[in-house]
Design a protein around this motif. Structure first.
Motif, PDB file in Angstrom:
ATOM      1  N   GLY A 274       0.829  -1.193   0.000  1.00 14.60           N
ATOM      2  CA  GLY A 274       0.000   0.000   0.000  1.00 14.60           C
ATOM      3  C   GLY A 274       0.867   1.247   0.000  1.00 14.60           C
ATOM      4  O   GLY A 274       2.039   1.205   0.359  1.00 14.60           O
ATOM      5  N   PRO A 275       0.310   2.378  -0.437  1.00 19.87           N
ATOM      6  CA  PRO A 275       1.082   3.621  -0.482  1.00 19.87           C
ATOM      7  C   PRO A 275       1.705   3.966   0.864  1.00 19.87           C
ATOM      8  O   PRO A 275       1.037   3.965   1.898  1.00 19.87           O
ATOM      9  N   PHE A 276       2.992   4.225   0.861  1.00 20.06           N
ATOM     10  CA  PHE A 276       3.797   4.587   2.024  1.00 20.06           C
ATOM     11  C   PHE A 276       3.925   3.466   3.051  1.00 20.06           C
ATOM     12  O   PHE A 276       4.365   3.692   4.170  1.00 20.06           O
ATOM     13  N   GLY A 277       3.564   2.251   2.654  1.00 19.77           N
ATOM     14  CA  GLY A 277       3.844   1.097   3.498  1.00 19.77           C
ATOM     15  C   GLY A 277       5.308   0.713   3.372  1.00 19.77           C
ATOM     16  O   GLY A 277       6.070   1.290   2.581  1.00 19.77           O
ATOM     17  N   THR A 278       5.729  -0.291   4.120  1.00 19.32           N
ATOM     18  CA  THR A 278       7.139  -0.678   4.158  1.00 19.32           C
ATOM     19  C   THR A 278       7.682  -1.058   2.780  1.00 19.32           C
ATOM     20  O   THR A 278       8.803  -0.679   2.421  1.00 19.32           O
ATOM     21  N   LEU A 279       6.914  -1.790   1.996  1.00 21.39           N
ATOM     22  CA  LEU A 279       7.392  -2.258   0.698  1.00 21.39           C
ATOM     23  C   LEU A 279       7.464  -1.116  -0.315  1.00 21.39           C
ATOM     24  O   LEU A 279       8.333  -1.110  -1.186  1.00 21.39           O
TER      25      LEU A 279
ATOM     26  N   PHE B 187      14.749   2.954  19.456  1.00 22.50           N
ATOM     27  CA  PHE B 187      14.966   2.458  18.088  1.00 22.50           C
ATOM     28  C   PHE B 187      13.884   2.984  17.154  1.00 22.50           C
ATOM     29  O   PHE B 187      14.176   3.446  16.038  1.00 22.50           O
ATOM     30  N   VAL B 188      12.625   2.930  17.594  1.00 15.89           N
ATOM     31  CA  VAL B 188      11.503   3.391  16.768  1.00 15.89           C
ATOM     32  C   VAL B 188      11.656   4.872  16.439  1.00 15.89           C
ATOM     33  O   VAL B 188      11.457   5.294  15.292  1.00 15.89           O
ATOM     34  N   ALA B 189      12.026   5.660  17.436  1.00 16.13           N
ATOM     35  CA  ALA B 189      12.171   7.098  17.221  1.00 16.13           C
ATOM     36  C   ALA B 189      13.241   7.400  16.174  1.00 16.13           C
ATOM     37  O   ALA B 189      13.036   8.225  15.264  1.00 16.13           O
ATOM     38  N   LYS B 190      14.381   6.723  16.260  1.00 14.54           N
ATOM     39  CA  LYS B 190      15.486   6.964  15.329  1.00 14.54           C
ATOM     40  C   LYS B 190      15.141   6.487  13.922  1.00 14.54           C
ATOM     41  O   LYS B 190      15.341   7.212  12.939  1.00 14.54           O
ATOM     42  N   ASP B 191      14.603   5.266  13.808  1.00 10.05           N
ATOM     43  CA  ASP B 191      14.291   4.711  12.484  1.00 10.05           C
ATOM     44  C   ASP B 191      13.150   5.477  11.834  1.00 10.05           C
ATOM     45  O   ASP B 191      13.171   5.726  10.624  1.00 10.05           O
ATOM     46  N   SER B 192      12.178   5.889  12.629  1.00 14.57           N
ATOM     47  CA  SER B 192      11.021   6.596  12.091  1.00 14.57           C
ATOM     48  C   SER B 192      11.416   7.947  11.508  1.00 14.57           C
ATOM     49  O   SER B 192      10.909   8.353  10.458  1.00 14.57           O
ATOM     50  N   ALA B 193      12.343   8.659  12.178  1.00 17.06           N
ATOM     51  CA  ALA B 193      12.789   9.962  11.670  1.00 17.06           C
ATOM     52  C   ALA B 193      13.415   9.810  10.284  1.00 17.06           C
ATOM     53  O   ALA B 193      13.190  10.622   9.380  1.00 17.06           O
ATOM     54  N   ARG B 194      14.185   8.739  10.107  1.00 14.56           N
ATOM     55  CA  ARG B 194      14.832   8.484   8.820  1.00 14.56           C
ATOM     56  C   ARG B 194      13.799   8.170   7.738  1.00 14.56           C
ATOM     57  O   ARG B 194      13.889   8.668   6.604  1.00 14.56           O
ATOM     58  N   LEU B 195      12.796   7.355   8.083  1.00  9.52           N
ATOM     59  CA  LEU B 195      11.803   6.952   7.097  1.00  9.52           C
ATOM     60  C   LEU B 195      10.838   8.078   6.752  1.00  9.52           C
ATOM     61  O   LEU B 195      10.384   8.186   5.604  1.00  9.52           O
ATOM     62  N   VAL B 196      10.520   8.918   7.720  1.00 12.38           N
ATOM     63  CA  VAL B 196       9.655  10.066   7.443  1.00 12.38           C
ATOM     64  C   VAL B 196      10.339  11.006   6.453  1.00 12.38           C
ATOM     65  O   VAL B 196       9.698  11.565   5.558  1.00 12.38           O
ATOM     66  N   ALA B 197      11.658  11.168   6.586  1.00 12.51           N
ATOM     67  CA  ALA B 197      12.413  12.000   5.647  1.00 12.51           C
ATOM     68  C   ALA B 197      12.317  11.435   4.229  1.00 12.51           C
ATOM     69  O   ALA B 197      12.179  12.196   3.256  1.00 12.51           O
ATOM     70  N   VAL B 198      12.369  10.106   4.084  1.00 16.84           N
ATOM     71  CA  VAL B 198      12.231   9.470   2.767  1.00 16.84           C
ATOM     72  C   VAL B 198      10.824   9.694   2.225  1.00 16.84           C
ATOM     73  O   VAL B 198      10.638  10.003   1.040  1.00 16.84           O
ATOM     74  N   ALA B 199       9.819   9.579   3.086  1.00 15.90           N
ATOM     75  CA  ALA B 199       8.433   9.771   2.661  1.00 15.90           C
ATOM     76  C   ALA B 199       8.235  11.183   2.108  1.00 15.90           C
ATOM     77  O   ALA B 199       7.533  11.382   1.109  1.00 15.90           O
ATOM     78  N   ARG B 200       8.868  12.155   2.738  1.00  5.99           N
ATOM     79  CA  ARG B 200       8.738  13.530   2.236  1.00  5.99           C
ATOM     80  C   ARG B 200       9.404  13.710   0.883  1.00  5.99           C
ATOM     81  O   ARG B 200       8.935  14.478   0.048  1.00  5.99           O
ATOM     82  N   LYS B 201      10.500  12.966   0.638  1.00  9.37           N
ATOM     83  CA  LYS B 201      11.137  13.000  -0.677  1.00  9.37           C
ATOM     84  C   LYS B 201      10.227  12.375  -1.728  1.00  9.37           C
ATOM     85  O   LYS B 201      10.153  12.844  -2.875  1.00  9.37           O
ATOM     86  N   ILE B 202       9.534  11.295  -1.356  1.00 12.63           N
ATOM     87  CA  ILE B 202       8.632  10.628  -2.296  1.00 12.63           C
ATOM     88  C   ILE B 202       7.492  11.572  -2.675  1.00 12.63           C
ATOM     89  O   ILE B 202       7.132  11.713  -3.839  1.00 12.63           O
ATOM     90  N   GLY B 203       6.909  12.237  -1.659  1.00 15.87           N
ATOM     91  CA  GLY B 203       5.811  13.180  -1.902  1.00 15.87           C
ATOM     92  C   GLY B 203       4.566  12.482  -2.392  1.00 15.87           C
ATOM     93  O   GLY B 203       4.370  11.281  -2.207  1.00 15.87           O
ATOM     94  N   LYS B 204       3.696  13.216  -3.039  1.00 20.07           N
ATOM     95  CA  LYS B 204       2.439  12.653  -3.546  1.00 20.07           C
ATOM     96  C   LYS B 204       2.737  11.702  -4.696  1.00 20.07           C
ATOM     97  O   LYS B 204       3.472  12.061  -5.620  1.00 20.07           O
ATOM     98  N   VAL B 205       2.144  10.516  -4.649  1.00 23.27           N
ATOM     99  CA  VAL B 205       2.352   9.529  -5.708  1.00 23.27           C
ATOM    100  C   VAL B 205       1.022   9.121  -6.315  1.00 23.27           C
ATOM    101  O   VAL B 205      -0.018   9.312  -5.725  1.00 23.27           O
TER     102      VAL B 205
END
Length: 326
Positions: free
Chosen positions: A164-169, A308-326
């Motif tokens: 699904g959009p913005f899911g792990t895969l 761990f969740v806080a650190k990993d989540s910050a990294r993934l949220v940054a990637v999500a913002r790069k992806i933007g609307k899809v």
């Protein structure tokens, strides 16, 4: 005895009685069946993490633990269900690393946010596997280099599946696509299991998923893995290079699975739940089940897991913002 002393005495007895009732109520947990929500279909990474743990926990706690595969919206539906549940320890959540990305996706699309991560409290991490890049065994690509070259020659022609959009895969594949400078066609599913089914059937051409969901198909010769999103090679796939080895230093993604509960549970319930999870994750049968599926247990208690969740989540949220609307 003076009247006011007598009344005060009754008040003290009432307070003691109420305190006793509160202690008994807490000690009674669990008082009924426990629901463990898995926000993805059966057979995916969260489901693989949930079932051995739930089986062990119900033996210790003496109450059935019911797995509720409540899939939808890339995992957001099940996550939100538990975030809104009563914090009494009878509704739990086994979810994945997309937990923090999904609220961010709501903000990216200007949608009402289904839940916030701080509505949930981490209990324990169960698994933390890197995703693997898989294609059908019949696909023409034998390496990531060949895949990238073809994708650059045919922008948007090669399709990949996700949960699904913005899911792990989805996030892991877009992380790779951004780094490689390629454009792929995203085909969202309700979870990894239906996506893998269509990958096997040839409806999509690529997928990033956890080792445990891919191993049986790789062993059967129906899927081929081209790269590992982890920081180092896996014992189960020793010849599989990492993206870092292949020249993509920023492509690293772990599909972790962990147990959460609604924020605000009574302290004794939290303590008992943490102790039960610690026992479950050190049980040889649970460990054997994970390893047989191609997963290595990666237990963390609540405090370490929260960091761990806080650190990993910050990294993934940054990637999500790069992806933007899809």
């Amino acid at each position: 005895m003076k009247r006011r002393d007598f009344i005060a005495g009754l008040g003290g007895l009432s307070t003691l009685a109420l305190t006793g009732q509160g202690v008994r109520a807490q000690e009674a947990w669990p008082s009924r069946n426990i629901t463990m929500v898995v926000p993805f279909p059966a057979g995916g990474q969260a489901d693989i993490a949930a079932r051995p743990v739930a089986s062990y926990m119900q033996k210790v706690l003496g109450k059935p633990i019911i797995i509720d595969n409540r899939s939808g919206a890339g995992g957001s539906l099940g996550n939100a269900t538990v975030a809104r549940a009563q914090p009494d320890g009878h509704t739990l959540l086994m979810t994945l690393s997309s937990l923090a990305v999904l609220p961010e996706s709501d903000r990216i699309y200007d949608r009402p946010v289904a839940y916030e991560v701080d509505q949930l409290q981490p209990v324990a991490r169960v698994l933390a596997d890197p995703t693997l890049f898989a294609v059908p065994a019949s696909a023409p690509w034998k390496s990531i280099e060949e895949f990238v070259a073809d994708a650059k020659a045919r922008p948007g022609a090669i399709s990949y599946g996700s949960s699904g959009p913005f899911g792990t895969l989805h996030v892991s594949m877009e992380m790779f696509a951004i780094a490689a400078g390629i454009k792929l066609l995203h085909v969202p599913y309700r979870g990894a299991t239906p996506a893998i089914s269509d990958l096997l059937g040839g409806q999509i051409q690529a997928l990033a998923s956890a080792p445990g969901t891919l191993k049986q198909h790789v062993d059967a010769g129906t899927l081929r893995v081209l790269a590992n999103f982890g920081g180092e090679r896996l014992a189960a796939f020793p010849n599989l290079p990492t993206f870092k080895e292949l020249g993509y230093p920023d492509v690293e993604f772990y599909i972790w699975a962990g147990l959460f509960a609604p924020k605000g549970m009574p302290a004794p319930v939290v303590t008992k739940l943490r102790e039960t999870m610690k026992q479950a994750m050190s049980d040889p049968e649970v460990t054997k089940t994970f390893e047989a599926a191609g997963n290595m247990p990666a237990y963390q208690d609540s405090e370490e897991f929260a960091a761990f969740v806080a650190k990993d989540s910050a990294r993934l949220v940054a990637v999500a913002r790069k992806i933007g609307k899809v």
